[in-house]
Design an enzyme around this catalytic site. Structure first.
Site, PDB file in Angstrom:
ATOM      1  CG  ASP A  50       0.356 -16.373  14.191  1.00 54.45           C
ATOM      2  OD1 ASP A  50       0.919 -15.280  14.318  1.00 54.45           O
ATOM      3  OD2 ASP A  50      -0.347 -16.661  13.208  1.00 54.45           O
ATOM      4  CG  HIS A  72      -1.773 -14.134  10.696  1.00 49.98           C
ATOM      5  ND1 HIS A  72      -0.834 -14.475  11.633  1.00 49.98           N
ATOM      6  CD2 HIS A  72      -1.158 -13.243   9.868  1.00 49.98           C
ATOM      7  CE1 HIS A  72       0.292 -13.828  11.387  1.00 49.98           C
ATOM      8  NE2 HIS A  72       0.111 -13.066  10.326  1.00 49.98           N
TER       9      HIS A  72
HETATM   10  P1  NAD Z   1       7.599  -7.367   0.359  1.00 44.10           P
HETATM   11  O1  NAD Z   1       6.998  -6.033   0.101  1.00 44.10           O
HETATM   12  O2  NAD Z   1       9.037  -7.458   0.734  1.00 44.10           O
HETATM   13  O3  NAD Z   1       7.415  -8.288  -0.917  1.00 44.10           O
HETATM   14  C1  NAD Z   1       6.191  -8.435  -1.535  1.00 44.10           C
HETATM   15  C2  NAD Z   1       6.461  -8.737  -2.980  1.00 44.10           C
HETATM   16  O4  NAD Z   1       5.218  -8.999  -3.596  1.00 44.10           O
HETATM   17  C3  NAD Z   1       7.099  -7.551  -3.740  1.00 44.10           C
HETATM   18  O5  NAD Z   1       8.263  -8.014  -4.424  1.00 44.10           O
HETATM   19  C4  NAD Z   1       6.014  -7.114  -4.706  1.00 44.10           C
HETATM   20  O6  NAD Z   1       6.535  -6.653  -5.942  1.00 44.10           O
HETATM   21  C5  NAD Z   1       5.227  -8.401  -4.870  1.00 44.10           C
HETATM   22  N1  NAD Z   1       3.826  -8.220  -5.268  1.00 44.10           N
HETATM   23  C6  NAD Z   1       2.972  -7.246  -4.915  1.00 44.10           C
HETATM   24  N2  NAD Z   1       1.792  -7.431  -5.520  1.00 44.10           N
HETATM   25  C7  NAD Z   1       1.908  -8.575  -6.237  1.00 44.10           C
HETATM   26  C8  NAD Z   1       1.035  -9.281  -7.085  1.00 44.10           C
HETATM   27  N3  NAD Z   1      -0.211  -8.845  -7.328  1.00 44.10           N
HETATM   28  N4  NAD Z   1       1.470 -10.410  -7.674  1.00 44.10           N
HETATM   29  C9  NAD Z   1       2.742 -10.855  -7.469  1.00 44.10           C
HETATM   30  N5  NAD Z   1       3.622 -10.208  -6.692  1.00 44.10           N
HETATM   31  C10 NAD Z   1       3.200  -9.084  -6.085  1.00 44.10           C
HETATM   32  O7  NAD Z   1       6.656  -8.081   1.445  1.00 44.10           O
HETATM   33  P2  NAD Z   1       6.999  -9.379   2.330  1.00 44.10           P
HETATM   34  O8  NAD Z   1       7.681  -8.929   3.566  1.00 44.10           O
HETATM   35  O9  NAD Z   1       7.615 -10.420   1.477  1.00 44.10           O
HETATM   36  O10 NAD Z   1       5.516  -9.792   2.774  1.00 44.10           O
HETATM   37  C11 NAD Z   1       4.591 -10.299   1.839  1.00 44.10           C
HETATM   38  C12 NAD Z   1       3.227 -10.497   2.508  1.00 44.10           C
HETATM   39  O11 NAD Z   1       3.315 -11.508   3.507  1.00 44.10           O
HETATM   40  C13 NAD Z   1       2.677  -9.254   3.223  1.00 44.10           C
HETATM   41  O12 NAD Z   1       1.282  -9.146   2.943  1.00 44.10           O
HETATM   42  C14 NAD Z   1       2.900  -9.567   4.690  1.00 44.10           C
HETATM   43  O13 NAD Z   1       2.007  -8.857   5.514  1.00 44.10           O
HETATM   44  C15 NAD Z   1       2.638 -11.047   4.691  1.00 44.10           C
HETATM   45  N6  NAD Z   1       3.144 -11.809   5.843  1.00 44.10           N
HETATM   46  C16 NAD Z   1       2.340 -12.786   6.355  1.00 44.10           C
HETATM   47  C17 NAD Z   1       2.765 -13.561   7.427  1.00 44.10           C
HETATM   48  C18 NAD Z   1       1.881 -14.629   8.016  1.00 44.10           C
HETATM   49  O14 NAD Z   1       2.258 -15.198   9.063  1.00 44.10           O
HETATM   50  N7  NAD Z   1       0.753 -14.983   7.443  1.00 44.10           N
HETATM   51  C19 NAD Z   1       4.041 -13.341   7.976  1.00 44.10           C
HETATM   52  C20 NAD Z   1       4.840 -12.330   7.418  1.00 44.10           C
HETATM   53  C21 NAD Z   1       4.366 -11.568   6.346  1.00 44.10           C
HETATM   54  C1  LMR Z   2       3.591 -11.302  11.026  1.00 42.40           C
HETATM   55  O1  LMR Z   2       2.824 -11.877  11.800  1.00 42.40           O
HETATM   56  O2  LMR Z   2       4.788 -11.085  11.303  1.00 42.40           O
HETATM   57  C2  LMR Z   2       3.071 -10.891   9.661  1.00 42.40           C
HETATM   58  O3  LMR Z   2       1.700 -11.150   9.551  1.00 42.40           O
HETATM   59  C3  LMR Z   2       3.405  -9.491   9.304  1.00 42.40           C
HETATM   60  C4  LMR Z   2       2.588  -8.510  10.093  1.00 42.40           C
HETATM   61  O4  LMR Z   2       2.069  -7.556   9.492  1.00 42.40           O
HETATM   62  O5  LMR Z   2       2.482  -8.660  11.313  1.00 42.40           O
END
Ligand code: NAD
Ligand code: LMR
Length: 329
Positions: free
Chosen positions: A160, A188
């Site tokens: 962010d 967030h």
């Molecule tokens: P994705 O679905 O591509 O990958 C997630 C992975 O986690 C998958 O491979 C899945 O098998 C695995 N997984 C699910 N449950 C699990 C567990 N209990 N233990 C271990 N692995 C597990 O998702 P992504 O795009 O990589 O996003 C992951 C997370 O990050 C989401 O919750 C998303 O909202 C979050 N995210 C946060 C931010 C932030 O700024 N804080 C930014 C982007 C994404």
């Molecule tokens: C983001 O900010 O891109 C991540 O937290 C993914 C989402 O769900 O917005």
């Protein structure tokens, strides 16, 4: 003689963010060009086969700094001896959802992970939670890891901060490196407050340089707050490369001394700084010597900023209540 490796656990290692993150850690972009790293890659069972493919690709990069790769769905094995735990694995939201809607789905993941980190990680472990809703998930994991000091727990708002800096730079027509001291406060979530009053452009007040408070309040704030949803709308999947980049930025910011007069945004456990309620994981301005960190003091907040920060933290207090009731029930 080469240094001992830093051991890094990454959960959800076969996911989108994992795929953008692992190669940057292994190449030295997170801990530096002379610091060996070992990777403990944690996936749920269905993720283990795709993870094998990712590990083949790591092998095929022949990274000189990568000393070992562990692949596992066993949390005790996965967190054994780790110095950093990057908790990414969880379900991302889809179009039309808010991140808080994921609490019921993802919250319980962080109970088991908190316990496993508590029982298996290295004494100096630091934890960064990325999986959403990251602030409250971080609190859940922390609450289940009583032996790990509170100052080791972080959740990510650096994405962010980066988004906000770029929006201000583009509006001002300056390189993004000119934008500094941009604190994202709060959750967030769309309620987060990227503080344009404290931010600087070329060392001057960003609000004065932009000179358009209506744009800052009515366009900039929702643009940054809803950027994640905008990306999901366009890409059909949530941000991944920029999220991985922010993970690297966060760890670098926490492990290297902060430049004088500067700070970075990270979610940490509140101790009541700036009137924030105690006991929530909320985004604050942080500075560090690379090991110990502190919340930057003395930032002057006007009434508008105070109200925005209070609203976001009220949302976090409510999220905490809902999450802990659900986990008990
Ligand atoms: P994705 O679905 O591509 O990958 C997630 C992975 O986690 C998958 O491979 C899945 O098998 C695995 N997984 C699910 N449950 C699990 C567990 N209990 N233990 C271990 N692995 C597990 O998702 P992504 O795009 O990589 O996003 C992951 C997370 O990050 C989401 O919750 C998303 O909202 C979050 N995210 C946060 C931010 C932030 O700024 N804080 C930014 C982007 C994404
Ligand atoms: C983001 O900010 O891109 C991540 O937290 C993914 C989402 O769900 O917005």
């Amino acid at each position: 003689m080469s240094k001992p490796p830093i051991r890094v656990a990454v959960t959800g290692a076969a996911g989108q963010i994992g795929y953008a993150l692992l190669f940057r850690i292994a190449s030295g972009q997170m801990f530096g060009p002379d610091q060996p790293v070992a990777l403990n890659l944690i996936e749920i069972e269905p993720g283990l086969k795709p993870l094998q493919g990712v590990v083949m690709e790591l092998d095929d990069c022949a990274f000189p700094l990568l000393t070992e790769v562990v692949q596992t769905s066993d949390l005790a094995e996965g967190f054994k001896g780790v110095n950093w735990a990057l908790l990414v694995g969880s379900v991302p939201r889809k179009a039309g959802m808010e991140r808080a809607d994921l609490l019921g789905i993802n919250g319980k993941i962080f109970v088991g992970q908190g316990k496993a980190i508590n029982d298996n990680a290295a004494k100096d472990v630091r934890i960064l939670v990325v999986g959403n809703p990251c602030n409250t998930n971080c609190l859940i994991a922390k609450e289940h890891a009583p032996d790990i000091p509170a100052d080791r727990w972080f959740a990510m708002t650096r994405l962010d901060e980066n988004r906000a800096k770029t929006q201000l730079a583009q509006k001002a027509g300056v390189p993004v490196s000119e934008v500094t001291n941009l604190c994202v406060w709060g959750n967030h979530s769309p309620s987060m407050y990227p503080d344009f009053y404290t931010a600087k452009i070329g060392g001057k007040s960003a609000a004065e340089v932009i000179g358009d408070e209506a744009w800052l309040k009515e366009t900039f704030l929702p643009k940054v707050g809803k950027r994640g949803a905008e990306i999901i709308g366009a890409r059909g999947a949530s941000s991944a490369a920029s999220a991985a980049n922010a993970v690297v930025d966060t760890v670098v910011a926490l492990t290297t001394p902060t430049a004088p007069g500067s700070f970075t945004s990270v979610c940490v456990l509140s101790n009541g700084e700036y009137g924030v309620p105690e006991g929530i994981i909320t985004s604050l301005p942080i500075r560090t010597d690379g090991n110990k960190w502190e919340v930057v003091k003395g930032i002057q907040l006007n009434e508008f900023s105070k109200e925005k920060i209070a609203a976001s933290n009220a949302e976090l207090t409510e999220e905490k209540k809902v999450a802990f009731e659900a986990l008990q029930g």
